[in-house]
Enzyme design. Structure first.
Site, PDB file in Angstrom:
ATOM      1  N   ASP A   1     -11.588  32.886 -57.426  1.00  5.76           N
ATOM      2  CA  ASP A   1     -12.618  33.774 -56.876  1.00  5.76           C
ATOM      3  C   ASP A   1     -13.923  33.012 -56.664  1.00  5.76           C
ATOM      4  O   ASP A   1     -14.476  32.427 -57.600  1.00  5.76           O
ATOM      5  CB  ASP A   1     -12.877  34.952 -57.825  1.00  5.76           C
ATOM      6  CG  ASP A   1     -11.649  35.820 -58.020  1.00  5.76           C
ATOM      7  OD1 ASP A   1     -11.047  36.212 -57.021  1.00  5.76           O
ATOM      8  OD2 ASP A   1     -11.286  36.093 -59.182  1.00  5.76           O
TER       9      ASP A   1
ATOM     10  N   ASP B   1     -17.172  27.054 -58.388  1.00  3.45           N
ATOM     11  CA  ASP B   1     -18.390  27.578 -57.777  1.00  3.45           C
ATOM     12  C   ASP B   1     -19.409  28.054 -58.798  1.00  3.45           C
ATOM     13  O   ASP B   1     -20.442  28.607 -58.410  1.00  3.45           O
ATOM     14  CB  ASP B   1     -18.048  28.757 -56.852  1.00  3.45           C
ATOM     15  CG  ASP B   1     -17.536  29.971 -57.634  1.00  3.45           C
ATOM     16  OD1 ASP B   1     -18.140  31.057 -57.555  1.00  3.45           O
ATOM     17  OD2 ASP B   1     -16.526  29.838 -58.346  1.00  3.45           O
TER      18      ASP B   1
ATOM     19  N   ASP C   1     -10.804  26.582 -58.874  1.00  5.39           N
ATOM     20  CA  ASP C   1     -11.092  27.969 -59.229  1.00  5.39           C
ATOM     21  C   ASP C   1     -10.617  28.868 -58.083  1.00  5.39           C
ATOM     22  O   ASP C   1     -10.438  28.406 -56.949  1.00  5.39           O
ATOM     23  CB  ASP C   1     -12.592  28.116 -59.464  1.00  5.39           C
ATOM     24  CG  ASP C   1     -12.995  29.545 -59.759  1.00  5.39           C
ATOM     25  OD1 ASP C   1     -12.411  30.146 -60.683  1.00  5.39           O
ATOM     26  OD2 ASP C   1     -13.882  30.065 -59.052  1.00  5.39           O
TER      27      ASP C   1
END
Length: 235
Positions: free
Chosen positions: A12, A174, A10
């Protein structure tokens, strides 16, 4: 179990802290529309399900406000895109351990791809401006497939681009979106605890491991592969 040949990461909240730029654009949009700015930590909880959802949440000032009228949303979206194009990459920071972790994953022979809900027009310049672009053989963005994370489409597409099976792949993110996308596609899933995850604790997620940094993720992958390779050779 199969040894890993690829890692899907991922953007961001996993590779980059892009909240300063996103918050700037969201607040510039709100001010342009006659609204007061929001705290940066509030905007951080709005990140994770793509730019359109960030615009909606920033307009409402909450995670679950009522959807705006289509015309109001379109005005806000145009304003956000204009401001974010100017700010994208200005203050975004690569998280500690990311460069070393990516190098270690690459040195282990893994193919690397970014899988993000951010639109292509923002993702590619951001990877270039932060010096990360050269690590990745593929980039799958929020407008690449018909459906975005938490659906599995982007994960499956990234595996196809890299020429690997989902059993040979680990998804590293995240948030709940990353965990659900990786799990439903059939990959192993790791998460870092320092990202956004819409204000939720990553310990609530269905994952195979929580790693403090990407260096720890690379070590987790190395141990996994050593174990599988040893089992294969019978040693």
């Amino acid at each position: 179990m199969t040894a890993f040949r690829a890692a899907l990461l991922d953007l961001d909240g996993t590779l980059l802290d892009s909240i300063p730029d996103l918050a700037f654009a969201a607040n510039a949009m709100r001010v342009e529309l006659g609204m007061s700015p929001l705290r940066e930590d509030v905007v951080a909880t709005f990140v994770g399900k793509g730019v359109d959802n960030l615009v909606r949440r920033s307009l409402a000032g909450s995670l679950d406000g009522a959807d705006p009228e289509p015309a109001a949303f379109e005005r806000a979206r145009v304003a956000f895109y204009r401001h974010y194009h100017l700010a994208n990459g200005e203050k975004a920071m690569v998280y500690p351990g990311v460069i070393d972790g990516l190098k270690q994953l690459r040195d282990q022979g893994l193919k690397l791809a970014v899988v993000t809900n951010k639109p292509t027009e923002f993702t590619l310049p951001l990877l270039q401006r932060t010096g990360l672009a050269g690590f990745f053989e593929a980039v799958v963005c929020g407008d690449t497939c018909a459906r975005r994370k938490p659906d599995p489409d982007q994960v499956l597409h990234a595996c196809e681009l890299l020429g690997v099976s989902v059993q040979e792949t680990v998804t590293i993110g995240d948030s709940l979106n990353d965990a659900q996308a990786g799990r439903s596609a059939g990959t192993q899933v790791l998460v870092v605890p320092y990202g956004y995850n819409e204000g939720r604790d990553v310990r609530e997620l269905d994952v195979d491991g929580i790693v403090d940094t990407l260096v720890d993720a690379a070590q987790w992958v190395a141990l996994w592969n050593q174990t599988r390779n040893a089992a294969k050779t019978g040693s």
